[in-house]
Structure formats: structure tokens, C-alpha cells
Design a protein around this motif. Structure first.
Motif, mmCIF file in Angstrom:
data_model
loop_
_atom_site.group_PDB
_atom_site.id
_atom_site.type_symbol
_atom_site.label_atom_id
_atom_site.label_comp_id
_atom_site.label_asym_id
_atom_site.label_seq_id
_atom_site.Cartn_x
_atom_site.Cartn_y
_atom_site.Cartn_z
ATOM 1 N N ILE A 1 0.843 -1.213 0.000
ATOM 2 C CA ILE A 1 0.000 0.000 0.000
ATOM 3 C C ILE A 1 0.872 1.255 0.000
ATOM 4 O O ILE A 1 0.691 2.170 -0.805
ATOM 5 C CB ILE A 1 -0.945 -0.001 1.228
ATOM 6 C CG1 ILE A 1 -1.966 -1.133 1.099
ATOM 7 C CG2 ILE A 1 -1.643 1.344 1.383
ATOM 8 C CD1 ILE A 1 -2.736 -1.440 2.377
ATOM 9 N N ASP B 1 8.934 9.886 0.445
ATOM 10 C CA ASP B 1 9.096 10.192 -0.979
ATOM 11 C C ASP B 1 9.226 11.699 -1.165
ATOM 12 O O ASP B 1 8.928 12.462 -0.241
ATOM 13 C CB ASP B 1 7.910 9.634 -1.789
ATOM 14 C CG ASP B 1 6.588 10.261 -1.407
ATOM 15 O OD1 ASP B 1 6.465 11.495 -1.532
ATOM 16 O OD2 ASP B 1 5.668 9.526 -0.970
ATOM 17 N N ILE C 1 -6.425 11.436 6.162
ATOM 18 C CA ILE C 1 -5.891 10.511 5.160
ATOM 19 C C ILE C 1 -6.167 9.030 5.460
ATOM 20 O O ILE C 1 -6.258 8.215 4.548
ATOM 21 C CB ILE C 1 -4.383 10.789 4.987
ATOM 22 C CG1 ILE C 1 -3.940 10.288 3.632
ATOM 23 C CG2 ILE C 1 -3.566 10.175 6.073
ATOM 24 C CD1 ILE C 1 -2.697 10.931 3.159
ATOM 25 N N TYR D 1 -11.197 8.237 1.717
ATOM 26 C CA TYR D 1 -10.735 9.622 1.604
ATOM 27 C C TYR D 1 -9.622 9.711 0.573
ATOM 28 O O TYR D 1 -8.623 8.995 0.626
ATOM 29 C CB TYR D 1 -10.243 10.177 2.951
ATOM 30 C CG TYR D 1 -9.935 11.634 2.825
ATOM 31 C CD1 TYR D 1 -10.962 12.566 2.875
ATOM 32 C CD2 TYR D 1 -8.642 12.079 2.545
ATOM 33 C CE1 TYR D 1 -10.706 13.917 2.682
ATOM 34 C CE2 TYR D 1 -8.386 13.419 2.350
ATOM 35 C CZ TYR D 1 -9.424 14.324 2.415
ATOM 36 O OH TYR D 1 -9.169 15.648 2.205
ATOM 37 N N GLY E 1 -6.869 4.177 -7.566
ATOM 38 C CA GLY E 1 -7.062 4.204 -6.107
ATOM 39 C C GLY E 1 -8.526 4.327 -5.709
ATOM 40 O O GLY E 1 -9.309 4.978 -6.387
ATOM 41 N N GLY F 1 -9.145 4.940 -2.274
ATOM 42 C CA GLY F 1 -9.133 5.645 -0.988
ATOM 43 C C GLY F 1 -9.278 4.698 0.191
ATOM 44 O O GLY F 1 -9.600 5.116 1.298
HETATM 45 P P1 ADP Z 1 -5.771 5.472 -2.864
HETATM 46 O O1 ADP Z 1 -6.109 4.071 -3.141
HETATM 47 O O2 ADP Z 1 -6.682 6.487 -3.437
HETATM 48 O O3 ADP Z 1 -4.325 5.793 -3.071
HETATM 49 P P2 ADP Z 1 -5.131 5.598 -0.095
HETATM 50 O O4 ADP Z 1 -5.949 5.370 1.090
HETATM 51 O O5 ADP Z 1 -3.953 4.709 -0.296
HETATM 52 O O6 ADP Z 1 -6.093 5.579 -1.316
HETATM 53 O O7 ADP Z 1 -4.644 7.076 -0.072
HETATM 54 C C1 ADP Z 1 -5.572 8.104 0.212
HETATM 55 C C2 ADP Z 1 -5.126 9.422 -0.334
HETATM 56 O O8 ADP Z 1 -3.947 9.826 0.324
HETATM 57 C C3 ADP Z 1 -4.752 9.374 -1.777
HETATM 58 O O9 ADP Z 1 -5.879 9.556 -2.602
HETATM 59 C C4 ADP Z 1 -3.792 10.510 -1.902
HETATM 60 O O10 ADP Z 1 -4.494 11.733 -2.040
HETATM 61 C C5 ADP Z 1 -3.122 10.556 -0.542
HETATM 62 N N1 ADP Z 1 -1.797 9.892 -0.506
HETATM 63 C C6 ADP Z 1 -1.498 8.666 -0.059
HETATM 64 N N2 ADP Z 1 -0.181 8.413 -0.132
HETATM 65 C C7 ADP Z 1 0.397 9.520 -0.622
HETATM 66 C C8 ADP Z 1 1.743 9.907 -0.928
HETATM 67 N N3 ADP Z 1 2.782 9.080 -0.744
HETATM 68 N N4 ADP Z 1 1.946 11.156 -1.426
HETATM 69 C C9 ADP Z 1 0.915 11.981 -1.614
HETATM 70 N N5 ADP Z 1 -0.386 11.704 -1.339
HETATM 71 C C10 ADP Z 1 -0.642 10.470 -0.858
#
Ligand code: ADP
Length: 442
Positions: free
Chosen positions: A341, A373, A386, A391, A403, A405
Motif C-alpha cells: 500500500i 518520498d 488521510i 478519503y 485508487g 481511498g
Molecule cells: P488510494 O487508493 O486512493 O491511493 P489511499 O488510502 O492509499 O487511497 O490514499 C488516500 C489518499 O492519500 C490518496 O488519494 C492521496 O491523495 C493521498 N496519498 C497517499 N499516499 C500519498 C503519498 N505518498 N503522497 C501523496 N499523497 C498520498
């Protein structure tokens, strides 16, 4: 609690009122029981002594009279006790400070709390002046003209005073009654105040107690509605693409391959989404099977990280990792899922030329997993939400990258299953850092 009139939230409200009511009933019962105990014990406390002294006085007088011990001056008579003597016809023969005084005709030195005249004044022709012959030896409580008395009547058989047939011991108990009433009044006032405070406290406490239920219900409802929404989109796309194909009955497979590809992508998306939903539902129901084993985290995660390194570098990212050998109890598959993930997101939300770093090391009694990153980063507002289900900062972009969320919500669940913590922060100078701390159990 937000205003919500759904069946479930009405149930939560009902539960809340029930809780307040139950608390109030419980408080009330406690005060009633306490009150009864108070009244009974104050009655015992105030009147038992008086009863006893009446009985002692009766015994004392009887003994002395029957033994003709008239050489005794009265010495242990309770000086609050007054005596009224009656003849056989229940006519008052005399008042006396003590029965003995009557027989030996001496005046007691101690002053009466109620003089003979007063007794005569208040007791003449009143019920207290009658001897309760049938209740001889019984303590009774009477009230006349504002005076409150306790009396004890008994039969007298003495050749020394043949006209005396009955004796009645009388003690005024206004002081005790007033003190008892005062205590009960104070108790009632305190109880009323405490009940009121209890009522307020119970409203606050019940609200607090019910809040997590209301919140989780709200989350659950939002989750169901978000999930249906997320499921509807790919289904609608697949439906429209299939209908499209149907309208081109004479076309070759090649010609409709675009529609087929889109449909396949959406089906894949659906399958990922349903798997994720299932994972979360299982963890919500506590039906996840966790396979905890004592393993070296380096061995558990090395392969996965290697695969992502390759993928990231193919996508033009710099990828570095540094993993220490840490042996602790964890579920290998779950930690791989967690890594997938985080690294999947790291690749999704970085651009060409950005770098991704993975560090796994021991700090105190924790295994730390750090994935950072130099990508597009996350706003402060998003950071707060987050880990919520569904979300996404930018829904369109997230959808484009496949994605839903749910990734980070699942990541958090995995970390919690390991009793750990996950936090997100800004990377310096740009990008995002996810830090996970899992307590080391061996
Ligand atoms: P998704 O499957 O949409 O990636 P996540 O739950 O993994 O869902 O992440 C939720 C949200 O968090 C993403 O839609 C993104 O906006 C933000 N996000 C997650 N990881 C990062 C990251 N490494 N850098 C920037 N934004 C991130």
C-alpha cells in the motif's frame, strides 16, 4: 452527534435516553435506600437510648419497691424521666420525680425538665395521662400540645402503697425529634441537590458514552454509502461499454477491443475494491485471521521491496532502502500488504526524477518502518483525514491511478492489529513520510 433521522440513529437516540433514565433510576434508588437507612438508623440512634433508659428505670423502680428499699435515695434515675402514678380506677394519684420519691417522700434535688405542674397542665385528661393497661411494659410515642413524649407504663404491686396500681414513666423527647427531623431535612436537601447534579452528570456521561457508538454508526453508514457509490461507478462503465459492444454486432473483436479493455480495467478495479472492502469488513468484525510468527522483518519484506524498487526505477524514480535485521512477532503477509500500500502510493504520488526511501530499523522497543518520498506531498487538511475510508485528496487523479481511498485505511488496520502506530508527515523539502512504529514482542 450530527442530525440524522435514519432508523439506526433514532435507535442511538433511544439508547441515549434509556441510559439517562437508567442512570437516574439508579441514582434515585441509591438515595431512597440511603434515606431509609438514615431514617432507621437515626431513629435507632436517637430513641434506642431513651427506650433503654425507660426500661432500666422501670426495672429499677420495680426492684426497689418490691424489696422495700426505701433507704436508698434515688441515685441512678435518669433525671429526664417523670413519673405519674395511678390508682386501680386509672385516676392519677400523684406526680413524682421518681417512683421512689413517692414512697419515701423526699424531694429529688435535681430539677425536673418538666415540672409536676407542667406535666399536670399538659397531661390532664389527655391520652398520655391514661395508662395503656393492656400495653403495660410497652413503649409508646405520643404527641400532645407540641410536646413529644415517650412513655412506659407498668403495674405496681406494693404493700407499701396500696392505692397505687399503675405507674407511667414519661420522658420528653422534643430535642431528639427536632434533631432527627433536622438531620432528615438536611439529608433531603442534600439528596435533592445531588439528584439534580446526578441528573446533569448522567446527561453528560450518557452523551459521552453514546458518542463513540453514534460516531461509529455514522462512519458505518458513510462507509456503506461510499462503498455503494464506488461500486456503482465501475459497474456503470462496464454496463455502458458492454451495451456499446452490443450495438456493434457486426464489428470484429479488434474493433471493440477498446471497450473490452476499459471493461476489463473496471472489472479489475471492482475486484480490487471488493477485496479491500472484504479486508476492512473482516477486520471490523474481528474475523481476520492473523498469523503471528517470530520472524526477521528483513526476510519478510525484502522481496516485496525489491519488486517495488524495480517498478519504481522503471518509472524513473530513485529508490533506496536500508533494512535492519529485526526479529519480532508479526504477520508476514499483513506487513507485505502494508508495504505494498505504502510503496504503491509512493510511486503513484511521485513524479519522474523523484525519489523514494525505505528505512526499517529498531528504535527503543519498536520496529520502525519509514517510507518517504519527494513526491507531490499532502496538504495539512488531507493529512488529518488521510486514514479515513474512501478519503482521497484528488478523487479524479486517484481514480485515474486506480485508487479507491481504502489503501491507507487498510494500512492503519494492519498497524493496529500489530498494536502499532502510523503517522504521516511532510517530507523535507517536499513529499510525504509515513512512519510506522510496531512494539517488538518476541
Ligand atoms: P488510494 O487508493 O486512493 O491511493 P489511499 O488510502 O492509499 O487511497 O490514499 C488516500 C489518499 O492519500 C490518496 O488519494 C492521496 O491523495 C493521498 N496519498 C497517499 N499516499 C500519498 C503519498 N505518498 N503522497 C501523496 N499523497 C498520498
Amino acid at each position: 452527534m450530527k442530525k440524522n433521522n435514519s432508523y439506526e440513529s433514532i435507535n442511538v437516540k433511544k439508547q441515549y435516553f434509556k441510559l439517562v433514565l437508567t442512570n437516574m433510576i439508579a441514582y434515585f434508588l441509591v438515595f431512597v435506600v440511603l434515606g431509609l437507612v438514615m431514617i432507621l438508623s437515626s431513629n435507632t440512634y436517637f430513641f434506642k437510648d431513651i427506650e433503654n433508659s425507660l426500661k432500666v428505670c422501670e426495672e429499677d423502680n420495680k426492684t426497689r419497691i418490691s424489696k422495700g428499699m426505701n433507704e436508698y435515695r434515688f441515685n441512678n434515675q435518669n433525671n429526664r424521666i417523670n413519673v405519674v402514678l395511678y390508682n386501680e380506677d386509672l385516676e392519677r394519684v400523684a406526680y413524682s420525680r421518681t417512683l421512689l420519691n413517692y414512697f419515701i417522700k423526699i424531694d429529688d434535688m435535681t430539677p425536673d425538665p418538666l415540672s409536676n405542674e407542667e406535666i399536670g397542665k399538659y397531661l390532664d385528661d389527655s391520652s398520655i395521662s391514661k395508662v395503656a393497661i393492656d400495653k403495660i411494659d410497652e413503649t409508646i410515642f405520643e404527641e400532645e400540645n407540641g410536646y413529644k413524649f415517650m412513655t412506659l407504663s407498668f403495674e405496681v404491686n406494693s404493700p407499701m402503697a396500696s392505692e397505687v396500681k399503675y405507674c407511667k414513666l414519661i420522658i420528653m423527647i422534643n430535642g431528639e425529634v427536632a434533631a432527627r427531623d433536622k438531620i432528615i431535612n438536611v439529608y433531603l436537601m442534600i439528596s435533592a441537590t445531588l439528584l439534580l447534579l446526578g441528573f446533569l452528570a448522567s446527561i453528560i456521561v450518557s452523551k459521552r458514552a453514546i458518542k463513540p457508538i453514534g460516531d461509529s454508526l455514522e462512519k458505518q453508514l458513510a462507509f456503506v454509502s461510499d462503498a455503494s457509490h464506488e461500486l456503482r461507478t465501475p459497474l456503470a462503465i462496464v454496463q455502458s461499454k458492454l451495451e456499446n459492444i452490443l450495438t456493434k454486432k457486426d464489428s470484429s473483436v479488434m474493433e471493440v477491443s477498446g471497450d473490452i479493455a476499459v471493461s476489463l480495467k473496471e472489472v479489475e478495479r471492482l475486484s480490487k475494491l471488493t477485496n479491500e472492502l472484504l479486508t476492512l469488513a473482516r477486520s471490523d468484525n474481528d474475523t481476520t485471521t492473523i498469523d503471528f510468527q517470530l520472524l526477521n522483518i528483513k526476510e519478510s519484506l525484502n522481496n516485496t521491496i525489491d519488486i517495488f524498487k524495480e517498478m519504481a526505477e522503471l518509472d524513473g524514480r530513485y529508490f533506496n532502502y536500508d533494512i535492519s535485521d529485526i526479529y519480532f512477532i508479526h504477520d508476514k503477509q499483513k506487513l507485505i500488504e502494508l508495504m505494498v500500500i505504502l510503496l504503491d502510493n509512493a510511486i503513484k504520488y511521485t513524479l519522474d526524477g523523484d525519489s523514494i526511501d525505505v528505512a526499517i530499523y529498531k528504535e527503543g522497543n519498536n520496529a520502525i518502518i519509514k517510507v518517504s518520498d519527494t513526491g507531490i506531498g499532502i496538504s495539512d487538511e488531507t493529512m488529518k483525514r488521510i486514514f479515513e475510508r474512501f478519503y482521497r485528496e484528488d478523487k479524479a487523479r486517484s481514480r485515474a491511478t486506480g485508487g479507491n481511498g481504502l489503501g491507507l485505511a487498510i494500512a492503519k488496520t494492519i498497524v493496529l492489529e500489530h498494536n502499532g502506530k502510523i503517522i504521516v508527515d511532510h517530507n523535507n523539502p517536499k513529499g510525504t513520510v509515513f512512519t510506522i512504529a510496531i512494539p517488538i514482542k518476541k
